[in-house]
Design an enzyme around this catalytic site. Structure first.
Site, PDB file in Angstrom:
ATOM      1  N   ARG A 262       0.850  -1.197   0.000  1.00  0.00           N
ATOM      2  CA  ARG A 262       0.000   0.000   0.000  1.00  0.00           C
ATOM      3  C   ARG A 262       0.879   1.238   0.000  1.00  0.00           C
ATOM      4  O   ARG A 262       1.869   1.318   0.737  1.00  0.00           O
ATOM      5  CB  ARG A 262      -0.928   0.018   1.221  1.00  0.00           C
ATOM      6  CG  ARG A 262      -1.992  -1.065   1.173  1.00  0.00           C
ATOM      7  CD  ARG A 262      -2.948  -1.006   2.335  1.00  0.00           C
ATOM      8  NE  ARG A 262      -3.875  -2.124   2.304  1.00  0.00           N
ATOM      9  CZ  ARG A 262      -4.723  -2.445   3.276  1.00  0.00           C
ATOM     10  NH1 ARG A 262      -4.749  -1.702   4.367  1.00  0.00           N
ATOM     11  NH2 ARG A 262      -5.531  -3.476   3.158  1.00  0.00           N
ATOM     12  N   ARG A 277       2.596   1.025  10.364  1.00  0.00           N
ATOM     13  CA  ARG A 277       2.018   1.385   9.058  1.00  0.00           C
ATOM     14  C   ARG A 277       3.128   1.329   8.011  1.00  0.00           C
ATOM     15  O   ARG A 277       3.946   2.247   7.910  1.00  0.00           O
ATOM     16  CB  ARG A 277       1.381   2.775   9.125  1.00  0.00           C
ATOM     17  CG  ARG A 277       0.489   3.108   7.937  1.00  0.00           C
ATOM     18  CD  ARG A 277      -0.141   4.478   8.097  1.00  0.00           C
ATOM     19  NE  ARG A 277      -1.020   4.553   9.250  1.00  0.00           N
ATOM     20  CZ  ARG A 277      -2.318   4.201   9.241  1.00  0.00           C
ATOM     21  NH1 ARG A 277      -2.859   3.749   8.128  1.00  0.00           N
ATOM     22  NH2 ARG A 277      -3.049   4.305  10.336  1.00  0.00           N
ATOM     23  N   GLU A 349      -6.301  -1.003  15.556  1.00  0.00           N
ATOM     24  CA  GLU A 349      -6.922  -1.962  14.629  1.00  0.00           C
ATOM     25  C   GLU A 349      -5.945  -3.046  14.207  1.00  0.00           C
ATOM     26  O   GLU A 349      -4.804  -2.765  13.834  1.00  0.00           O
ATOM     27  CB  GLU A 349      -7.428  -1.229  13.388  1.00  0.00           C
ATOM     28  CG  GLU A 349      -8.096  -2.134  12.377  1.00  0.00           C
ATOM     29  CD  GLU A 349      -7.900  -1.681  10.939  1.00  0.00           C
ATOM     30  OE1 GLU A 349      -7.859  -2.558  10.064  1.00  0.00           O
ATOM     31  OE2 GLU A 349      -7.749  -0.465  10.713  1.00  0.00           O
ATOM     32  N   SER A 352     -10.189  -5.983  10.135  1.00  0.00           N
ATOM     33  CA  SER A 352     -11.504  -5.477   9.722  1.00  0.00           C
ATOM     34  C   SER A 352     -12.236  -6.618   9.048  1.00  0.00           C
ATOM     35  O   SER A 352     -11.679  -7.275   8.161  1.00  0.00           O
ATOM     36  CB  SER A 352     -11.373  -4.302   8.746  1.00  0.00           C
ATOM     37  OG  SER A 352     -10.903  -3.141   9.393  1.00  0.00           O
ATOM     38  N   ARG A 391       1.104  -6.346  12.666  1.00  0.00           N
ATOM     39  CA  ARG A 391       0.467  -5.730  13.835  1.00  0.00           C
ATOM     40  C   ARG A 391       0.286  -6.737  14.959  1.00  0.00           C
ATOM     41  O   ARG A 391       0.337  -6.372  16.138  1.00  0.00           O
ATOM     42  CB  ARG A 391      -0.856  -5.095  13.430  1.00  0.00           C
ATOM     43  CG  ARG A 391      -0.669  -3.882  12.532  1.00  0.00           C
ATOM     44  CD  ARG A 391      -1.909  -3.031  12.416  1.00  0.00           C
ATOM     45  NE  ARG A 391      -1.619  -1.799  11.685  1.00  0.00           N
ATOM     46  CZ  ARG A 391      -2.427  -0.753  11.633  1.00  0.00           C
ATOM     47  NH1 ARG A 391      -3.581  -0.765  12.277  1.00  0.00           N
ATOM     48  NH2 ARG A 391      -2.088   0.326  10.948  1.00  0.00           N
TER      49      ARG A 391
END
Length: 430
Positions: A262, A277, A349, A352, A391
């Site tokens: 990403r 990130r 987070e 999801s 994560r």
């Protein structure tokens, strides 16, 4: 993609649902394009009927020696042929414009999704586990003595730039162990089928799950038109693109461990320290292809699959339902699982889990044939992280840290770590 018939039947409801996502009304523009497209199609069909009728009369005029009528009819046939070609081209252009517009409009939220403008409107559903009480100030993952030797951000920056990491030694092994553990749980306990798919895909594959055209800047395109996947949701979901499945094959439950890429175009300046990130990271993804009647139950099932990984690892977490303003483009309802990170003293987070209804299926033209017969219907698609491996590594390091800089490894990972139970303050396994 949205069902144009549903918009025609109830444009007010469509606009009201978009308003819940903070968007202006779109139905007037959509229906104007649709009406113009259909008018061109109707005019082309009328012109075709006129041409066919004139074509039949040409021979008769010739046979009776009526040259004037013969010439008129032949000219009319030519005129109608040109008119049909022009109208079909106009209809094609308007159809393309309509599809382009619909492709940029996000999915509609389910009625039970809470309203809200941003993450402040998310609603907590439940929590699991009690955050550990430390008798020292807990550190962030990259500050822990035992973890620091295995997290080389300087070398990664030399190789690739910011937002990359070189993992090595005990940390690299722990990272690998987490991914293998997740796959084993999902395949042996949760009934998912493991898939190893490509991380380079075509543009139409990215379109199918909603990454294109609107969010191209968030991903990486190669010089020959391939795209690096931002999540293996893209490759897993598109397995059924263009297919008509037998209802008996549903649900299809798939999982994959893959590299993900990403650009993080919209997150400049956020989470720049550590590996929270990154441009390149790994995830174990879950995807379900279901019958429309079962997609709500499937989302609950997938949520439990993801939560169960954290429970096995002993990581406290909370589960949130995202509000309308914080959901992703393709989702109708999303649950976020947030792991407790004591180094940040907050939940972050880690997964999801989203249901997309038939939104992606329409973009991919993925359908199923009912067992009792009847017209093929669009499947429903769901996706969820099970979990984000990097994560999860952060959560394990921060929750397992000790005052001397060592890290306790969760018991379920010991078989994947050759029986080692901790990372020493020097960064070795013991």
């Amino acid at each position: 993609m949205h069902d144009i018939r549903a918009i025609r039947e109830n444009p007010a409801a469509f606009d009201a649902a978009l308003a819940r996502r903070g968007m202006a009304s779109q139905s007037l523009t959509i229906l104007s394009l649709d009406e113009a497209r259909r008018a061109c199609i109707l005019a082309a069909e009328t012109a075709l009927a006129d041409r066919n009728a004139a074509s039949k009369e040409v021979g008769a005029a010739k046979a009776r020696g009526d040259e004037a009528e013969f010439d008129r009819l032949r000219a009319l046939v030519t005129e109608k042929k040109d008119e049909i070609a022009r109208l079909e081209e106009e209809a094609k252009a308007k159809d393309g414009a309509l599809r382009d517009l619909l492709a940029t409009i996000p999915n509609l939220p389910y009625p039970d999704v809470p309203d809200g403008a941003d993450e402040a409107g998310n609603v907590e559903l439940h929590r699991w586990g009690t955050p550990r009480a430390f008798d020292f100030a807990p550190k962030e993952h990259y500050e822990i003595a035992g973890a620091a030797p295995g997290l080389d951000f300087e070398t990664a920056a030399k190789l690739s730039g910011a937002r990359f990491v070189v993992m090595q030694g005990a940390i690299a092994r722990l990272h690998r162990a987490l991914a293998q553990f997740m796959l084993d749980i999902h395949t042996t306990e949760n009934g998912l089928t493991e898939v190893n798919g490509p991380v380079l895909v075509r543009a139409e594959t990215m379109f199918g799950t909603g990454q294109l055209p609107k969010f191209g800047e968030d991903s990486y395109e190669t010089t020959n038109g391939w795209w690096l996947i931002p999540t293996s949701e893209v490759s897993l979901t598109n397995i059924v693109a263009g297919e008509i499945l037998d209802e008996a094959t549903l649900p299809m439950r798939l999982t994959a461990h893959s590299l993900c890429f990403r650009s993080e175009a919209g997150s400049a300046g956020r989470d720049t320290a550590g590996m929270l990130r990154q441009h390149q990271f790994e995830k174990v993804e879950m995807v379900s292809i279901t019958h429309p009647d079962h997609s709500d139950a499937e989302q609950t099932r997938m949520l439990r699959c993801a939560e169960g990984i954290l429970e096995h690892l002993g990581i406290p977490y909370r589960t949130m339902v995202l509000c309308t303003g914080d959901m992703g483009f393709g989702a109708r309802r999303t649950y976020d699982i947030e792991a407790w990170l004591p180094g940040q003293n907050t939940y972050r987070e880690i997964s999801s889990v989203s249901t997309c209804g038939d939104f992606q299926a329409r973009r991919m033209n993925a359908r199923f044939r009912p067992t009792g017969g009847g017209k093929p219907e669009f499947v429903h698609t769901l996706n969820g992280s099970g979990l984000a491996v990097g994560r999860c590594l952060i959560a394990v390091l921060e929750n397992g840290q000790r005052a001397d800089g060592s890290v306790v490894i969760p018991a379920v990972l010991h078989p994947y770590m050759a029986g080692k139970t901790c990372i020493t303050p020097e960064g070795t396994l013991a």
